[in-house]
Design an enzyme around this catalytic site. Sequence first.
Site, mmCIF file in Angstrom:
data_model
loop_
_atom_site.group_PDB
_atom_site.id
_atom_site.type_symbol
_atom_site.label_atom_id
_atom_site.label_comp_id
_atom_site.label_asym_id
_atom_site.label_seq_id
_atom_site.Cartn_x
_atom_site.Cartn_y
_atom_site.Cartn_z
ATOM 1 N N ASP A 20 -0.813 -2.281 -4.254
ATOM 2 C CA ASP A 20 -2.103 -2.658 -3.685
ATOM 3 C C ASP A 20 -2.942 -1.395 -3.509
ATOM 4 O OD1 ASP A 20 -4.179 -4.079 -2.618
ATOM 5 O OD2 ASP A 20 -3.118 -4.781 -0.851
ATOM 6 N N ARG B 244 -12.579 1.189 -6.387
ATOM 7 C CA ARG B 244 -12.476 1.408 -4.940
ATOM 8 C C ARG B 244 -12.249 2.891 -4.627
ATOM 9 N NH1 ARG B 244 -8.832 -3.625 -2.487
ATOM 10 N NH2 ARG B 244 -10.133 -5.314 -3.353
ATOM 11 N N ASP C 214 0.835 -1.200 0.000
ATOM 12 C CA ASP C 214 0.000 0.000 0.000
ATOM 13 C C ASP C 214 0.872 1.254 0.000
ATOM 14 O OD1 ASP C 214 -2.281 -1.608 0.274
ATOM 15 O OD2 ASP C 214 -2.149 -1.565 2.461
ATOM 16 N N ASP D 81 -5.626 2.755 2.338
ATOM 17 C CA ASP D 81 -6.535 1.778 2.932
ATOM 18 C C ASP D 81 -6.763 2.108 4.398
ATOM 19 O OD1 ASP D 81 -6.573 0.520 0.512
ATOM 20 O OD2 ASP D 81 -5.592 -1.318 1.175
#
Length: 339
Positions: A175, A232, A152, A179
């Site tokens: 990724d 997302r 991330d 997040d």
Amino acid sequence: MAALIASALTIPPAGSSSLSATLSAFPPFSAFGTTADGFASVSALGQNGTTGGTGGSVVTAATTAQFLDYISRPEPLIVQVSGTITLPTGSRDGMHPVASDKTIVGLGSTARLTGGGLHIGLPASDRITSPPADAVHNIIIRNLSFDGATDDLINVQMFSHHIWIDHNDFSDGDDGAVDVKRGSDFVTVSWNRFHDHDKTLLLGHDDDNAAQDRGRLRVTYHHNYFDASDQRNPRVRFAEPVHVYNNYYRDNSYGVASTMDAGVVLEGNYFHSVNNPGRVDFSGDLGRLVERDNVLVECNHPIETRGPVVEPRTYYAYTLHRAAEVPTVVPAGAGVGKL
């Protein structure tokens, strides 16, 4: 597609003398940025808003060793980043922990973290289901470019709270870009540009993580530029309320997905060439989503709705741009070098 245009609204918090919307001129983006807004501004969990390293020393990191030293120290610090810093992969897959009470801010428009990402939170553990006393908290990250992480770009987890991620540029992570998961809370993600990236914003760990996530994961996403970031933007589980307003979506496969009974308020956004702007029937259990005053242009599907959802004004006051202004205002103000 309906093109619903939001007026410039000033919305006071619940309990104030007036809950009526009042027309007002919205200040330019340059008028903002001294203090956190949205959920990061809320007084909760023993923290009065998000102040980062305020009150601590101001230091400048120009090397990897300096940067990793400063962000791991226990005391409040304002860490200025100068130039490009490469974060090594090492034994953490390139993720480097940030201690509480830190402001990490880039100098000028060229400060960059590449090759790795920032980890905000204790090590993951399914056994912990309520906020621990030593949860990481009170972190500000601003005016930095992030790219090339092997995991991330920023990961927030394990009940971390009061995090403000503002005026950054995110691209080319392996990724997630940002997040937020495992019980984290009171987070604002504002005025960032996301581009050349696939899985942008995950909110909620997985479909089996209700014990940590339900009743938490309160996040505000506003004035972000989702510049062909594919999906997302965000993808949400369990959280309520999640506030997504005045963001500019351009060329995305989907905008927001609300699942596992999450509650999202989606307002004043502009969607251009987005296949699915907002979904509640995605994967796992249905989510909830209230939409108002959004603009859809060349989108293939309408915004799916299902309610009700707790109103963000229960927690904080906020001001909206008119949605028609978003394609001009957001690209002009989002990203680095614009504080």
